[in-house]
Motif scaffolding. Structure first.
Motif, PDB file in Angstrom:
ATOM      1  N   VAL A 100     -68.517  34.847  49.818  1.00 40.54           N
ATOM      2  CA  VAL A 100     -67.928  33.629  50.378  1.00 40.54           C
ATOM      3  C   VAL A 100     -67.209  32.786  49.323  1.00 40.54           C
ATOM      4  CG1 VAL A 100     -68.440  31.486  51.598  1.00 40.54           C
ATOM      5  CG2 VAL A 100     -69.651  33.591  52.202  1.00 40.54           C
ATOM      6  N   LEU A 101     -67.901  32.488  48.230  1.00 41.50           N
ATOM      7  CA  LEU A 101     -67.328  31.589  47.227  1.00 41.50           C
ATOM      8  C   LEU A 101     -66.179  32.263  46.484  1.00 41.50           C
ATOM      9  CD1 LEU A 101     -68.325  28.720  47.019  1.00 41.50           C
ATOM     10  CD2 LEU A 101     -70.164  30.181  47.809  1.00 41.50           C
ATOM     11  N   GLU A 102     -66.256  33.559  46.257  1.00 42.67           N
ATOM     12  CA  GLU A 102     -65.149  34.270  45.616  1.00 42.67           C
ATOM     13  C   GLU A 102     -63.899  34.201  46.489  1.00 42.67           C
ATOM     14  OE1 GLU A 102     -64.306  38.501  43.344  1.00 42.67           O
ATOM     15  OE2 GLU A 102     -65.611  38.507  45.101  1.00 42.67           O
ATOM     16  N   GLN A 103     -64.068  34.386  47.783  1.00 48.83           N
ATOM     17  CA  GLN A 103     -62.932  34.305  48.696  1.00 48.83           C
ATOM     18  C   GLN A 103     -62.353  32.893  48.731  1.00 48.83           C
ATOM     19  OE1 GLN A 103     -64.373  35.807  52.461  1.00 48.83           O
ATOM     20  NE2 GLN A 103     -64.021  37.939  51.873  1.00 48.83           N
ATOM     21  N   THR A 104     -63.219  31.896  48.644  1.00 49.58           N
ATOM     22  CA  THR A 104     -62.752  30.504  48.642  1.00 49.58           C
ATOM     23  C   THR A 104     -61.914  30.216  47.405  1.00 49.58           C
ATOM     24  OG1 THR A 104     -64.708  29.790  49.888  1.00 49.58           O
ATOM     25  CG2 THR A 104     -63.491  28.096  48.684  1.00 49.58           C
ATOM     26  N   TYR A 105     -62.430  30.569  46.225  1.00 53.44           N
ATOM     27  CA  TYR A 105     -61.673  30.357  44.992  1.00 53.44           C
ATOM     28  C   TYR A 105     -60.370  31.157  45.000  1.00 53.44           C
ATOM     29  CZ  TYR A 105     -65.671  28.064  42.648  1.00 53.44           C
ATOM     30  OH  TYR A 105     -66.662  27.191  42.272  1.00 53.44           O
ATOM     31  N   PHE A 106     -60.431  32.393  45.457  1.00 54.33           N
ATOM     32  CA  PHE A 106     -59.246  33.250  45.524  1.00 54.33           C
ATOM     33  C   PHE A 106     -58.162  32.592  46.379  1.00 54.33           C
ATOM     34  CE2 PHE A 106     -56.844  36.670  47.618  1.00 54.33           C
ATOM     35  CZ  PHE A 106     -56.436  37.432  46.531  1.00 54.33           C
ATOM     36  N   SER A 107     -58.552  32.054  47.528  1.00 52.69           N
ATOM     37  CA  SER A 107     -57.590  31.413  48.426  1.00 52.69           C
ATOM     38  C   SER A 107     -57.002  30.151  47.813  1.00 52.69           C
ATOM     39  CB  SER A 107     -58.263  31.081  49.766  1.00 52.69           C
ATOM     40  OG  SER A 107     -58.679  32.254  50.419  1.00 52.69           O
ATOM     41  N   MET A 108     -57.847  29.340  47.159  1.00 51.28           N
ATOM     42  CA  MET A 108     -57.345  28.119  46.537  1.00 51.28           C
ATOM     43  C   MET A 108     -56.318  28.431  45.446  1.00 51.28           C
ATOM     44  SD  MET A 108     -60.738  25.663  46.270  1.00 51.28           S
ATOM     45  CE  MET A 108     -59.805  24.356  45.470  1.00 51.28           C
ATOM     46  N   ILE A 109     -56.585  29.461  44.659  1.00 49.19           N
ATOM     47  CA  ILE A 109     -55.643  29.845  43.594  1.00 49.19           C
ATOM     48  C   ILE A 109     -54.336  30.334  44.192  1.00 49.19           C
ATOM     49  CG2 ILE A 109     -55.239  31.487  41.712  1.00 49.19           C
ATOM     50  CD1 ILE A 109     -58.345  31.416  41.277  1.00 49.19           C
ATOM     51  N   ASN A 110     -54.418  31.172  45.219  1.00 49.55           N
ATOM     52  CA  ASN A 110     -53.212  31.729  45.832  1.00 49.55           C
ATOM     53  C   ASN A 110     -52.379  30.685  46.554  1.00 49.55           C
ATOM     54  OD1 ASN A 110     -53.560  34.351  44.965  1.00 49.55           O
ATOM     55  ND2 ASN A 110     -54.665  35.006  46.794  1.00 49.55           N
ATOM     56  N   MET A 111     -53.015  29.623  47.029  1.00 46.56           N
ATOM     57  CA  MET A 111     -52.297  28.596  47.783  1.00 46.56           C
ATOM     58  C   MET A 111     -51.687  27.519  46.891  1.00 46.56           C
ATOM     59  SD  MET A 111     -54.913  28.192  51.031  1.00 46.56           S
ATOM     60  CE  MET A 111     -53.767  27.287  52.082  1.00 46.56           C
ATOM     61  N   ALA A 112     -52.002  27.530  45.607  1.00 46.90           N
ATOM     62  CA  ALA A 112     -51.475  26.518  44.684  1.00 46.90           C
ATOM     63  C   ALA A 112     -49.957  26.653  44.549  1.00 46.90           C
ATOM     64  CB  ALA A 112     -52.134  26.652  43.320  1.00 46.90           C
ATOM     65  N   LYS A 113     -49.284  25.544  44.585  1.00 50.72           N
ATOM     66  CA  LYS A 113     -47.816  25.515  44.451  1.00 50.72           C
ATOM     67  C   LYS A 113     -47.387  24.886  43.126  1.00 50.72           C
ATOM     68  CE  LYS A 113     -47.325  27.168  48.608  1.00 50.72           C
ATOM     69  NZ  LYS A 113     -46.914  28.580  48.789  1.00 50.72           N
ATOM     70  N   GLY A 114     -48.019  23.772  42.752  1.00 51.28           N
ATOM     71  CA  GLY A 114     -47.643  23.071  41.529  1.00 51.28           C
ATOM     72  C   GLY A 114     -48.581  23.331  40.371  1.00 51.28           C
ATOM     73  N   TYR A 115     -49.886  23.175  40.620  1.00 49.84           N
ATOM     74  CA  TYR A 115     -50.866  23.393  39.556  1.00 49.84           C
ATOM     75  C   TYR A 115     -52.213  23.784  40.140  1.00 49.84           C
ATOM     76  CZ  TYR A 115     -53.112  18.855  40.517  1.00 49.84           C
ATOM     77  OH  TYR A 115     -53.785  17.814  41.114  1.00 49.84           O
ATOM     78  N   ILE A 116     -53.012  24.432  39.324  1.00 47.38           N
ATOM     79  CA  ILE A 116     -54.412  24.706  39.632  1.00 47.38           C
ATOM     80  C   ILE A 116     -55.187  24.546  38.330  1.00 47.38           C
ATOM     81  CG2 ILE A 116     -54.080  27.218  39.369  1.00 47.38           C
ATOM     82  CD1 ILE A 116     -56.483  25.858  41.943  1.00 47.38           C
ATOM     83  N   TYR A 117     -56.094  23.570  38.283  1.00 47.32           N
ATOM     84  CA  TYR A 117     -56.884  23.278  37.096  1.00 47.32           C
ATOM     85  C   TYR A 117     -58.340  23.660  37.377  1.00 47.32           C
ATOM     86  CZ  TYR A 117     -52.846  20.451  35.610  1.00 47.32           C
ATOM     87  OH  TYR A 117     -51.585  20.018  35.258  1.00 47.32           O
ATOM     88  N   ILE A 118     -58.931  24.377  36.442  1.00 41.65           N
ATOM     89  CA  ILE A 118     -60.293  24.884  36.634  1.00 41.65           C
ATOM     90  C   ILE A 118     -61.164  24.516  35.441  1.00 41.65           C
ATOM     91  CG2 ILE A 118     -61.714  26.948  36.941  1.00 41.65           C
ATOM     92  CD1 ILE A 118     -59.221  28.312  38.147  1.00 41.65           C
TER      93      ILE A 118
END
Length: 469
Positions: free
Chosen positions: A304-322
């Motif tokens: 579940v959590l891997e899929q959530t992080y994967f989706s958030m990264i793929n949906m980023a347009k401007g930036y993704i900070y982790i």
């Protein structure tokens, strides 16, 4: 004669395990690692597999999980309609996996580090009128534990029910004396999968990494902070522990309470009922922006959590900070991060320079060259140990919770995150991230590839061992 019998039994057991790995292995890399261990380490390899290697998605701990989830409130028409928005696919994914829809009407507060977090937690606990639900991966003896014990005694004397879950391995150091006092004052307390021979011996590797407090079903806390004095006093060799927590008031708190109640059923076989929120909490300032609780564990059909992080990264347009201390990603997340960076998204990773586990640190560093080459910026936080688990993107969406970016969180631990489709919170977390980057050491690709061969060798060892973490 006895030698022949022993060899025969060993061969039968080994072949049955090999067959099980081939049929039900979670991932090719892990399956290969376990096959090599079984053939290279006679007896020891089999013992380690039985202890650490079983595919929990195949053999679920919560046998009646669907029955539990069927009792959750169904999303109303308004909640379903938001699935069609900008992050509709992520909301739908999280709902299908965790059964919690996004909710509005929540009051959120970001809590950074131990002092402010525990001050806010104790304030909420002191106001409890009906019940306190609390669970932690690490619950240690110390000043914090003693203060909680005294508060529990006071609240129980006034009719408040207190229930506590602590992880059997994460809280292994918790003294029997303290546990005895909890029971004496009336706290209902259970250990999550304690280490013992018998039913749960084969589940040693599956831990409850969640940190949840829920007061009266209406005020909740979650994030990375455990009950340990190192969050206030620091730790020898590491210094001060830095972490992020979240306070929630409203429907999302009720969802976190449901996560607790599911875990309570696992440890006690007792079903708890939800309680209505006291009217006093309804007067709290709320936001129309959305929050969604995402809980995952080895009992789920999917990571579940891997899929959530994967989706958030793929949906980023401007930036993704982790921000995360344990970034040991599988191939899917590696490709997602590289693809985002190469397509022009500003991808940044903030990792603690100091480590609480040296081998895991080698594994984390083993991926840096791949990331830097793709244009991902990496910052090493030098002041103490950075333990936060944060992801924020595009001033629009963010995540705070317990899940790291590694196979242990995705495959072996019970975890919980709060996904916030909330502009103000995202901007606040972005600002905090950038401020931490200013005091951190940024890695440069040209310099990093010149690191000594001894470091590269350690990183190689860490990467090889990472599938077994």
């Amino acid at each position: 004669m006895w030698t022949s019998i022993f060899i025969g039994i060993y061969v039968i057991i080994a072949l049955s395990i090999v067959l099980s790995i081939l049929l039900y292995g979670a991932k090719p890399t892990k399956s290969l690692a376990w096959l090599l261990a079984i053939f290279a380490l006679p007896v020891g390899g089999i013992f380690l597999y039985l202890l650490l290697g079983r595919n929990r998605r195949r053999y679920k701990l919560i046998e009646h999980q669907k029955d539990l989830f069927s009792k959750l409130p169904k999303p109303n028409t308004e909640q379903i309609n938001v699935f069609d928005g900008k992050y509709g696919k992520l909301m739908t994914l999280s709902y299908k996996n965790s059964h919690f829809p996004p909710t509005s009407g929540n009051d959120l507060k970001i809590l950074k580090d131990g002092k402010s977090t525990f001050e806010t937690i104790f304030c909420a606990l002191e106001g409890a009128t009906k019940r306190i639900h609390i669970q932690y991966y690490i619950f240690e003896d110390g000043d914090l534990a003693t203060r909680l014990l005294n508060l529990f005694e006071q609240k129980i004397a006034h009719g408040v029910v207190v229930r506590l879950i602590y992880d059997g391995i994460g809280s292994f150091s918790l003294s029997k004396k303290y546990l005895k006092k909890l029971l004496e004052i009336g706290v209902e307390v259970y250990s999550f999968l304690p280490f013992k021979f018998g039913r749960y011996f084969y589940s040693l590797n599956f831990r409850n990494h969640r940190k949840i407090i829920v007061v009266d079903g209406a005020i909740a806390f979650t994030g990375g902070i455990n009950v340990s004095d190192k969050y206030l006093k620091g730790q020898v060799g590491l210094g001060k522990w830095h972490d992020m927590h979240l306070r929630l008031i409203g429907p999302a708190a009720t969802q976190l309470d449901q996560v607790f109640m599911t875990d309570w059923y696992l440890v006690s076989t007792k079903l708890l009922a939800a309680i209505e929120q006291p009217k006093s909490y309804a007067k709290q300032p709320v936001s129309n922006e959305l929050v969604q609780i995402v809980a995952g564990g080895p009992d789920d059909d999917f990571p579940v959590l891997e899929q959530t992080y994967f989706s958030m990264i793929n949906m980023a347009k401007g930036y993704i900070y982790i921000t995360n201390p344990y970034i040991v990603p599988g191939q899917a997340l590696i490709r997602a991060l590289q693809t985002a960076a190469l397509s022009g998204v500003d991808v940044r990773l903030l990792v603690s320079e100091k480590a609480d586990n040296q081998v895991v640190s080698w594994s984390v560093h083993s991926y840096f060259e791949l990331f830097l080459k793709a244009g991902i910026k990496i910052y090493l936080f030098p002041d103490g140990f950075l333990h936060s688990k944060i992801m924020v993107s595009d001033d629009a969406i963010s995540s705070i919770g317990t899940a790291n970016l590694d196979d242990r969180s995705f495959e072996q631990n019970y975890e919980v995150n709060a996904i916030m489709y909330h502009t103000q919170i995202a901007k606040q977390l972005k600002e905090d991230f950038l401020n931490d980057c200013k005091i951190s050491n940024e890695l440069a690709y040209d310099d990093f590839i010149k690191r000594p061969w001894s470091k590269k060798l350690k990183e190689g060892v860490g990467k090889v061992l990472s599938p077994l973490f």
